[in-house]
Scaffold this active site. Structure first.
Site, PDB file in Angstrom:
ATOM      1  CE  LYS A 158      43.092  33.943  36.655  1.00 47.14           C
ATOM      2  NZ  LYS A 158      44.289  34.651  37.173  1.00 47.14           N
ATOM      3  N   GLY A 164      43.028  40.303  31.251  1.00 43.30           N
ATOM      4  CA  GLY A 164      42.067  41.357  31.571  1.00 43.30           C
ATOM      5  C   GLY A 164      40.733  40.793  32.013  1.00 43.30           C
ATOM      6  N   GLY A 165      40.776  39.582  32.570  1.00 37.70           N
ATOM      7  CA  GLY A 165      39.536  39.046  33.163  1.00 37.70           C
ATOM      8  C   GLY A 165      38.646  38.336  32.180  1.00 37.70           C
ATOM      9  CD  GLU A 200      45.881  31.416  38.413  1.00 33.34           C
ATOM     10  OE1 GLU A 200      46.916  31.730  37.817  1.00 33.34           O
ATOM     11  OE2 GLU A 200      45.079  32.264  38.868  1.00 33.34           O
ATOM     12  CG  LEU A 203      43.613  34.092  45.391  1.00 31.87           C
ATOM     13  CD1 LEU A 203      44.791  34.985  45.059  1.00 31.87           C
ATOM     14  CD2 LEU A 203      43.902  33.297  46.654  1.00 31.87           C
ATOM     15  CG  HIS A 208      45.681  44.497  40.516  1.00 30.71           C
ATOM     16  ND1 HIS A 208      45.139  44.810  39.295  1.00 30.71           N
ATOM     17  CD2 HIS A 208      46.977  44.248  40.269  1.00 30.71           C
ATOM     18  CE1 HIS A 208      46.052  44.764  38.362  1.00 30.71           C
ATOM     19  NE2 HIS A 208      47.185  44.429  38.922  1.00 30.71           N
ATOM     20  NE  ARG A 291      50.748  48.412  29.484  1.00 31.12           N
ATOM     21  CZ  ARG A 291      50.191  47.359  30.073  1.00 31.12           C
ATOM     22  NH1 ARG A 291      50.612  46.147  29.766  1.00 31.12           N
ATOM     23  NH2 ARG A 291      49.242  47.489  30.973  1.00 31.12           N
ATOM     24  CB  VAL A 294      47.648  54.111  32.448  1.00 33.82           C
ATOM     25  CG1 VAL A 294      46.838  55.340  32.814  1.00 33.82           C
ATOM     26  CG2 VAL A 294      47.284  53.605  31.060  1.00 33.82           C
TER      27      VAL A 294
END
Ligand code: MV4
Length: 447
Positions: A158, A164-165, A200, A203, A208, A291, A294
């Protein structure tokens, strides 16, 4: 309590913040670009200031313009909403330097959780379970091989500056490792100007699941249960639900306790969401959002707690309105994100809304800034409405959601309403049998 709050955002979340302020007797200042002069949040706010031309960089991300608007209207606090400047530590610092209250966490915690590696290290120190992986960035190839052997294949590389992928590469076995490593590094370098990567355990079929917390200035922290956010497409959430169909009460209590103790130790202030991957009964921390999110309304539906109201109370120095024992969970809630997009290609579909008829009835909430005659601008995120449905059980919630989706009319532009109508009758979804890859895999078979 604040006299006047400047809402540094637009669309449905600006309306959401305005509503909480209005109910608390707080005056509101709307800021808007020239493209949003006729937007609902501008019409309903007590005052409005134009902060620039349509591009977000010249308006909703324009820190000097937003601070000027706060100065000339004499606002004593700024609520950033989500997106835009909501997780910009420098903005929070600058707001604080102007003696204006930033309605959110401390700049230190925003900065900490914005750095993926520092956040993971903090999670470990705070007793939150993380995905097994490298201890910080991965160095040379030899180290990468050693770490991968230690944690076991498949592994995921990563980008530190990613999120965000973006910038993730899977290596299924050692002979694929070096190629994945160099591709991840070069993509991270190009995309983020920072080629640092970490590793990592991969998985393969996770869910999520995220936990909502509220912390006040007296050091009290409570959790408001979890939200299941696995129904995603290209790392964009499509539908969320609370509670997760995958968790039982014991697991809920277990992860809620871990997160509450960790955030108490951290001294977390404000609303926050701790994100996990969940697989084979185990939770793995991936990141923390500092934060309001949504999807916060599904937590509000199940707990009856107004999260934005608590954010404002906390920022004004008031204690939390609740202790953990006061937080009870009732029924089930599902949020459908409705976007101004072509339902097949997902291409943005801005334009004039000719007809707008939101559904209603018991347990049906629509958070939207749309009205008949409004023109959806092409400059911003395509989210135009959130349909939030609550029922005593998941099945009753699904029945109500199907009925609400039948009623929902948005004419003049393409929307993703039909995608949701299809989703809520899909047998796998109805059975709660899905992971983060399920939607994209399923849509590949839909004609
Ligand atoms: C992972 C993973 C599997 N294993 N990490 C994607 C974006 C970022 N939030 C983290 N993501 C993932 N991290 C390990 N070790 C799978 C994903 C992932 C994902 C996570 C949450 C929601 C949707 C996702 C879609 C694809 C991959």
């Amino acid at each position: 309590m604040f006299e006047k709050v400047l809402i540094a955002n637009r669309g449905e979340v600006a309306l959401r913040i305005h509503r909480a302020c209005r109910e608390m007797g707080i005056h509101t200042v709307a800021v808007h670009s020239t493209a949003d002069a006729d937007a609902m949040h501008v019409r309903l706010a007590d005052e409005a200031v134009c902060i620039g031309p349509p591009p977000a960089t010249d308006s909703y991300l324009n820190i000097p313009a937003i601070l000027s608007a706060a100065e000339i209207t004499n606002a004593d606090a700024i609520h950033p909403g989500y997106g835009f400047l909501s997780e910009n530590a420098r903005f929070a610092d600058i707001v604080r330097a102007h003696d204006i209250t930033f309605i959110g966490p401390t700049p230190e915690h925003i900065r900490l959780m914005g750095d993926k590696i520092a956040a993971k290290e903090a999670a470990i120190k705070l007793g939150i379970p993380v995905v097994p992986g490298s201890d910080g960035p991965v160095g040379n190839e030899a180290e990468a091989k050693r770490v991968a052997t230690e944690i076991g294949y498949p592994v995921l590389i990563k980008a530190t500056a990613g999120g965000g992928g973006r910038g993730m590469k899977v290596a299924q076995s050692e002979d694929k490792l070096l190629e994945a490593l160099s591709m991840a590094r070069s993509e991270a370098g190009k995309a983020f100007g920072n080629d640092q990567v970490y590793m990592e355990k991969y998985l393969s079929t996770p869910r999520h699941i995220e936990v909502q917390v509220l912390g006040d200035s007296q050091g009290h922290v409570i959790h408001l249960g979890e939200r299941e956010c696995s129904i995603q497409r290209r790392h964009q959430k499509v539908l969320e639900e609370s509670p997760s169909p995958a968790l039982n009460a014991t697991e809920r209590e277990h992860i809620g306790g871990i997160v509450t103790r960790a955030m108490t130790k951290l001294g977390y202030l404000g609303a926050g969401t701790v994100e996990f991957l969940y697989e084979d009964g185990k939770f793995y921390f991936i990141e923390m959002n500092t934060r309001v999110q949504v999807e916060h309304p599904i937590t509000e539906a199940v707990t009856g707690i107004d999260i934005v109201r608590e954010q404002i109370r906390i920022a004004s120095g008031a204690p939390l309105g609740y202790e953990q024992k006061d937080v009870t969970f009732h029924g089930h809630a599902i949020e459908c994100r409705i976007n101004a997009e072509d339902p097949k290609t997902f291409a943005p579909s801005p334009g004039r809304v000719t007809d707008y008829h939101p559904p209603g009835g018991l347990g049906v909430r629509v958070d939207s800034a749309l009205y008949a005659g409004y023109s959806v601008p092409p400059y911003y995120d395509s989210l135009i409405a959130k349909l939030v449905v609550h029922g005593p059980t998941r099945n009753e919630c699904l029945m109500r959601l199907r009925r609400a989706l039948e009623e929902f009319v948005i004419g003049g532009i393409d929307t993703t309403i039909d995608l949701h109508r299809r989703l809520v009758s899909n047998v796998d979804f109805v059975n709660g049998a899905y992971d983060v890859h399920w939607l994209e895999r399923s849509m590949a078979t839909w004609r």
